[in-house]
Design a protein around this motif. Structure first.
Motif, PDB file in Angstrom:
ATOM      1  N   LYS A   1       3.700   2.596  46.176  1.00 30.58           N
ATOM      2  CA  LYS A   1       3.257   3.869  46.750  1.00 30.58           C
ATOM      3  C   LYS A   1       2.012   4.278  45.974  1.00 30.58           C
ATOM      4  O   LYS A   1       2.076   4.505  44.762  1.00 30.58           O
ATOM      5  CB  LYS A   1       4.340   4.938  46.599  1.00 30.58           C
ATOM      6  CG  LYS A   1       3.928   6.287  47.133  1.00 30.58           C
ATOM      7  CD  LYS A   1       5.023   7.312  46.932  1.00 30.58           C
ATOM      8  CE  LYS A   1       4.548   8.674  47.386  1.00 30.58           C
ATOM      9  NZ  LYS A   1       5.542   9.708  47.112  1.00 30.58           N
ATOM     10  N   LEU A   2       0.894   4.357  46.634  1.00 31.36           N
ATOM     11  CA  LEU A   2      -0.366   4.671  45.960  1.00 31.36           C
ATOM     12  C   LEU A   2      -0.614   6.170  45.940  1.00 31.36           C
ATOM     13  O   LEU A   2      -0.505   6.847  46.959  1.00 31.36           O
ATOM     14  CB  LEU A   2      -1.530   3.972  46.668  1.00 31.36           C
ATOM     15  CG  LEU A   2      -1.483   2.452  46.674  1.00 31.36           C
ATOM     16  CD1 LEU A   2      -2.652   1.900  47.463  1.00 31.36           C
ATOM     17  CD2 LEU A   2      -1.497   1.919  45.264  1.00 31.36           C
ATOM     18  N   GLU A   3      -0.941   6.694  44.771  1.00 28.68           N
ATOM     19  CA  GLU A   3      -1.339   8.086  44.587  1.00 28.68           C
ATOM     20  C   GLU A   3      -2.528   8.092  43.650  1.00 28.68           C
ATOM     21  O   GLU A   3      -2.409   7.676  42.503  1.00 28.68           O
ATOM     22  CB  GLU A   3      -0.204   8.902  43.968  1.00 28.68           C
ATOM     23  CG  GLU A   3       1.006   9.047  44.855  1.00 28.68           C
ATOM     24  CD  GLU A   3       2.094   9.884  44.198  1.00 28.68           C
ATOM     25  OE1 GLU A   3       1.819  10.584  43.201  1.00 28.68           O
ATOM     26  OE2 GLU A   3       3.225   9.836  44.688  1.00 28.68           O
ATOM     27  N   PRO A   4      -3.681   8.557  44.110  1.00 27.59           N
ATOM     28  CA  PRO A   4      -4.834   8.581  43.211  1.00 27.59           C
ATOM     29  C   PRO A   4      -4.616   9.566  42.074  1.00 27.59           C
ATOM     30  O   PRO A   4      -3.994  10.616  42.255  1.00 27.59           O
ATOM     31  CB  PRO A   4      -5.996   9.018  44.104  1.00 27.59           C
ATOM     32  CG  PRO A   4      -5.362   9.693  45.271  1.00 27.59           C
ATOM     33  CD  PRO A   4      -3.986   9.099  45.423  1.00 27.59           C
ATOM     34  N   ILE A   5      -5.099   9.214  40.900  1.00 29.75           N
ATOM     35  CA  ILE A   5      -5.016  10.102  39.742  1.00 29.75           C
ATOM     36  C   ILE A   5      -6.198  11.054  39.813  1.00 29.75           C
ATOM     37  O   ILE A   5      -7.347  10.631  39.964  1.00 29.75           O
ATOM     38  CB  ILE A   5      -5.042   9.297  38.429  1.00 29.75           C
ATOM     39  CG1 ILE A   5      -3.806   8.403  38.361  1.00 29.75           C
ATOM     40  CG2 ILE A   5      -5.127  10.220  37.228  1.00 29.75           C
ATOM     41  CD1 ILE A   5      -3.796   7.470  37.172  1.00 29.75           C
ATOM     42  N   ARG A   6      -5.913  12.347  39.718  1.00 31.78           N
ATOM     43  CA  ARG A   6      -6.969  13.359  39.773  1.00 31.78           C
ATOM     44  C   ARG A   6      -7.831  13.254  38.523  1.00 31.78           C
ATOM     45  O   ARG A   6      -7.323  13.275  37.403  1.00 31.78           O
ATOM     46  CB  ARG A   6      -6.357  14.763  39.848  1.00 31.78           C
ATOM     47  CG  ARG A   6      -7.382  15.869  39.995  1.00 31.78           C
ATOM     48  CD  ARG A   6      -6.697  17.226  40.098  1.00 31.78           C
ATOM     49  NE  ARG A   6      -6.140  17.675  38.857  1.00 31.78           N
ATOM     50  CZ  ARG A   6      -6.815  18.339  37.915  1.00 31.78           C
ATOM     51  NH1 ARG A   6      -8.086  18.607  38.081  1.00 31.78           N
ATOM     52  NH2 ARG A   6      -6.222  18.725  36.802  1.00 31.78           N
ATOM     53  N   LEU A   7      -9.113  13.091  38.730  1.00 30.51           N
ATOM     54  CA  LEU A   7     -10.026  13.038  37.592  1.00 30.51           C
ATOM     55  C   LEU A   7     -10.185  14.431  37.016  1.00 30.51           C
ATOM     56  O   LEU A   7     -10.311  15.412  37.740  1.00 30.51           O
ATOM     57  CB  LEU A   7     -11.386  12.490  38.023  1.00 30.51           C
ATOM     58  CG  LEU A   7     -11.383  11.039  38.501  1.00 30.51           C
ATOM     59  CD1 LEU A   7     -12.781  10.647  38.949  1.00 30.51           C
ATOM     60  CD2 LEU A   7     -10.891  10.112  37.415  1.00 30.51           C
ATOM     61  N   GLN A   8     -10.172  14.509  35.694  1.00 28.95           N
ATOM     62  CA  GLN A   8     -10.298  15.799  35.020  1.00 28.95           C
ATOM     63  C   GLN A   8     -11.759  16.089  34.731  1.00 28.95           C
ATOM     64  O   GLN A   8     -12.554  15.184  34.480  1.00 28.95           O
ATOM     65  CB  GLN A   8      -9.508  15.787  33.712  1.00 28.95           C
ATOM     66  CG  GLN A   8      -8.033  15.592  33.940  1.00 28.95           C
ATOM     67  CD  GLN A   8      -7.276  15.479  32.631  1.00 28.95           C
ATOM     68  OE1 GLN A   8      -7.839  15.120  31.611  1.00 28.95           O
ATOM     69  NE2 GLN A   8      -6.002  15.772  32.669  1.00 28.95           N
TER      70      GLN A   8
END
Length: 82
Positions: free
Chosen positions: A30-37
């Motif tokens: 299951k792909l979920e992009p990591i939010r860039l900080q």
């Protein structure tokens, strides 16, 4: 089920750590992009990580600081009406 982070390279996902499962094991992904900080958020997070263990080698110093902090809070606290 473990949650692992990785990086996509075309059709390949390179995991940051080994999943510990045998080669050839079929899985569902299951792909979920990591939010860039933002830079400020990253700097704050890094500062928090550095500070987290700063008293680990000086427990007496931590006790002194906490007592000083309690006393400072008492000085600036308003009296409650009776």
């Amino acid at each position: 089920m473990p949650t692992l982070k990785g990086t996509i390279h075309g059709k390949t996902i390179e995991l940051d750590q080994a999943p510990g499962w045998p080669d050839g094991q079929q899985v569902t992904v299951k792909l979920e992009p990591i939010r860039l900080q933002k830079d400020g958020e990253q700097n704050a997070l890094e500062a928090l990580k550095r500070a987290a263990g700063s008293w680990s080698d000086d427990p007496e110093g931590l006790d002194e600081f906490l007592e000083w902090n309690r006393q400072q809070r008492k000085v600036s606290r308003r009296d409650l009406p009776e």
